[in-house]
Write an enzyme that holds these catalytic residues in place. Structure first.
Site, short mmCIF file in Angstrom:
data_model
loop_
_atom_site.label_atom_id
_atom_site.label_comp_id
_atom_site.label_asym_id
_atom_site.label_seq_id
_atom_site.Cartn_x
_atom_site.Cartn_y
_atom_site.Cartn_z
N LEU A 133 -0.92 8.94 4.76
CA LEU A 133 -1.23 8.82 6.16
C LEU A 133 -0.27 7.86 6.97
O LEU A 133 0.38 7.26 6.54
CB LEU A 133 -2.81 7.70 6.29
N GLY B 79 3.35 0.50 4.30
CA GLY B 79 4.79 1.07 4.22
C GLY B 79 4.92 1.94 5.52
O GLY B 79 4.32 2.74 5.74
N LEU C 211 0.73 -1.25 -0.02
CA LEU C 211 0.13 -0.09 0.01
C LEU C 211 0.87 1.21 0.11
O LEU C 211 1.90 1.60 0.85
CB LEU C 211 -0.86 0.23 1.14
N LYS D 166 -4.40 26.79 4.36
CA LYS D 166 -2.91 26.46 3.98
C LYS D 166 -3.01 25.70 2.73
O LYS D 166 -1.80 25.11 2.32
CB LYS D 166 -2.01 25.39 5.05
N LEU E 132 -5.22 3.73 -0.90
CA LEU E 132 -6.62 3.60 -0.52
C LEU E 132 -7.63 4.70 -1.44
O LEU E 132 -7.01 5.64 -1.88
CB LEU E 132 -6.53 4.37 0.94
N ASP F 49 6.40 9.50 2.70
CA ASP F 49 6.23 9.90 1.31
C ASP F 49 6.29 11.31 1.22
O ASP F 49 6.39 11.92 -0.03
CB ASP F 49 5.43 9.14 0.63
#
Length: 127
Positions: free
Chosen positions: A91, A45, A25, A84, A71, A49
């Site tokens: 996640l 993982g 994932l 922002k 996902l 990232d």
């Protein structure tokens, strides 16, 4: 109510499971996780990232010739307006686990994503 058994080992998942059973994932995959297959092993993982290491988990999976999936955040959620202009599909491991375990129990991606994707990520379920 679901109980998950967890074992730890120093062995690599590559040595423990057949390559065609492993799904890595990663938020950078082009493949959307549509359902959980009980015959597959899902690797969450543990690399960030979002930082300077863009697409690191995707590269690792490709180097290991593994299937990848992400996902279905953009398929079920919408970007919110925020000061922002921040939107992220990356996640933490515990959030991914919450999404997967809620989906497994409910078979509902909206319920699962609501459980695991905090509003601070810039995504919400549509009204």
């Amino acid at each position: 109510f679901c109980i998950f058994q967890m074992d730890t080992t120093q062995e690599s998942y590559l040595d423990l499971f057949p390559l065609d059973a492993i799904v890595y994932l990663t938020p950078d995959s082009e493949n959307v996780l549509e359902d959980i297959d009980p015959n597959k092993v899902y690797v969450l993982g543990g690399l960030v990232d979002e930082s300077i290491h863009k697409k690191l988990t995707l590269q690792r999976a490709q180097e290991q010739s593994l299937q990848t999936a992400r996902l279905p955040i953009r398929e079920y959620m919408v970007k919110t307006l925020n000061t922002k202009n921040y939107h992220s599909e990356t996640l933490a491991i515990n959030q991914v686990f919450d999404v997967l375990s809620t989906y497994y129990e409910t078979r509902s991606w909206p319920a699962a994503l609501k459980a695991g994707v905090s509003s601070g990520k810039g995504y919400v379920l549509p009204d």
